[in-house]
Design a protein around this motif. Structure first.
Motif, PDB file in Angstrom:
ATOM      1  N   GLY A 189      -1.940   5.864  -6.219  1.00 18.71           N
ATOM      2  CA  GLY A 189      -2.953   5.044  -6.892  1.00 18.71           C
ATOM      3  C   GLY A 189      -3.084   5.265  -8.382  1.00 18.71           C
ATOM      4  N   ALA A 237       4.109  -0.369  -5.330  1.00 21.38           N
ATOM      5  CA  ALA A 237       3.434   0.319  -4.222  1.00 21.38           C
ATOM      6  C   ALA A 237       2.396   1.288  -4.780  1.00 21.38           C
ATOM      7  CB  ALA A 237       4.448   1.076  -3.373  1.00 21.38           C
ATOM      8  N   ILE A 238       1.300   1.362  -4.054  1.00 18.77           N
ATOM      9  CA  ILE A 238       0.258   2.312  -4.457  1.00 18.77           C
ATOM     10  C   ILE A 238       0.741   3.741  -4.183  1.00 18.77           C
ATOM     11  CG2 ILE A 238      -2.085   3.096  -3.865  1.00 18.77           C
ATOM     12  CD1 ILE A 238      -2.715   0.080  -3.402  1.00 18.77           C
ATOM     13  N   ARG A 239       1.459   3.892  -3.065  1.00 24.10           N
ATOM     14  CA  ARG A 239       1.939   5.229  -2.722  1.00 24.10           C
ATOM     15  C   ARG A 239       3.384   5.143  -2.221  1.00 24.10           C
ATOM     16  NH1 ARG A 239      -0.892   9.517   0.384  1.00 24.10           N
ATOM     17  NH2 ARG A 239      -2.640   8.076   0.455  1.00 24.10           N
ATOM     18  N   ASP A 277       0.845  -1.192   0.000  1.00 24.47           N
ATOM     19  CA  ASP A 277       0.000   0.000   0.000  1.00 24.47           C
ATOM     20  C   ASP A 277       0.891   1.256   0.000  1.00 24.47           C
ATOM     21  OD1 ASP A 277      -2.584   1.294   0.192  1.00 24.47           O
ATOM     22  OD2 ASP A 277      -1.798   1.979   2.119  1.00 24.47           O
ATOM     23  N   THR A 278       1.560   1.492   1.119  1.00 20.63           N
ATOM     24  CA  THR A 278       2.409   2.690   1.233  1.00 20.63           C
ATOM     25  C   THR A 278       3.809   2.288   1.668  1.00 20.63           C
ATOM     26  OG1 THR A 278       0.502   3.975   1.926  1.00 20.63           O
ATOM     27  CG2 THR A 278       2.647   4.931   2.388  1.00 20.63           C
TER      28      THR A 278
END
Ligand code: BTN
Length: 250
Positions: A53, A34-36, A9-10
């Protein structure tokens, strides 16, 4: 070799996640997206900033059997893989700026940070960090890059599944990487040159200028200076001296 893709995710930087895994002896082929990223890194000490994202932030661990000076060629390989993948997604004419920025219409669509770990003059591993502007819209880019950046969505008129883009990219890297033990880097240099946007153009780096004539065996940029000399550039930022000149399109 098979890739395994892990989705976070982060994280601060996917480069650091892979570096930690590599330090613990992780096998080659592990990839993390990674999304962020809260501290994404670019080449030459720049930050890599991307809205959460929307875009691809991917790092890959490879343990190629190469001599140390050949490590830079892995970045070229990644640039070729990104350009070929984008071409396969109907992005029009993805081209390469030395060493491995991917541009469309003179605007940056993807960047690559290739980092190597060395122990006693031996190459331990390479981390290929790939940032692709996938679904960014014009208003997503910070003002300082708004006129010089583009995205896959802007170029193709549709949104893309970021994980699907990552898998396509890993497949393209695998295809090229698995040829290396048999063919070495000649075919990578050839594919790179086919997509190179600045062959023959006058380039500038710092205060100097020179005509871009090619890349050498190790992927360094060769320029002819106005005084008739030759400069070989192994790292740094080199730009077209006259950016308004139309780059060659494929
Ligand atoms: C550049 O053009 O300056 C290279 C940008 C590389 C960005 C990617 S995003 C995934 C990986 N993690 C990072 O912190 N950087 C690379």
């Amino acid at each position: 070799m098979d890739f395994t893709l892990e989705l976070l995710d982060t994280t601060e930087s996917t480069q650091d996640v892979i570096r930690d895994l590599a330090g613990n002896g992780e096998r080659e082929g592990i990839a993390v997206m990674a999304i962020r990223q809260t501290r994404g890194r670019g080449r030459e000490g720049h930050a890599w900033i991307s809205p959460p994202g929307k875009n691809l932030a991917l790092s890959i661990l490879l343990r190629p059997r190469l001599k140390l000076p050949e490590a830079a060629l892995m970045g070229l390989l990644a640039g070729v893989a990104v350009a070929e993948t984008l071409a396969g997604m109907q992005v029009p004419h993805p081209g390469l700026k030395w060493p491995n920025d991917v541009l469309v219409n003179d605007k940056k669509i993807a960047g690559i940070l290739s980092e190597a770990a060395i122990n006693r003059s031996c190459l331990q591993y390479v981390i290929l960090g790939i940032g692709v502007n996938v679904n960014s819209e014009g208003s997503d880019f910070p003002p300082e890059i708004a006129t010089t950046a583009t995205s896959v969505a802007l170029c193709t008129g549709r949104m893309w599944d970021i994980q699907e883009v990552a898998l396509k990219l890993l497949e393209a890297i695998k295809t090229l990487y698995e040829r290396l033990p048999y063919e070495e880097f000649g075919f990578v240099r050839e594919m790179w040159r086919t997509r190179w946007l600045h062959e023959g153009l006058l380039m500038r780096w710092g205060e100097k200028t020179g005509q871009a004539v090619g890349i050498n065996e190790l992927g360094a940029l060769i320029l002819k200076t106005p005084t008739g000399g030759t400069e070989v550039i192994v790292a740094g930022d080199v730009f077209p001296a006259y950016p308004q000149e139309n780059p060659r399109s494929l």
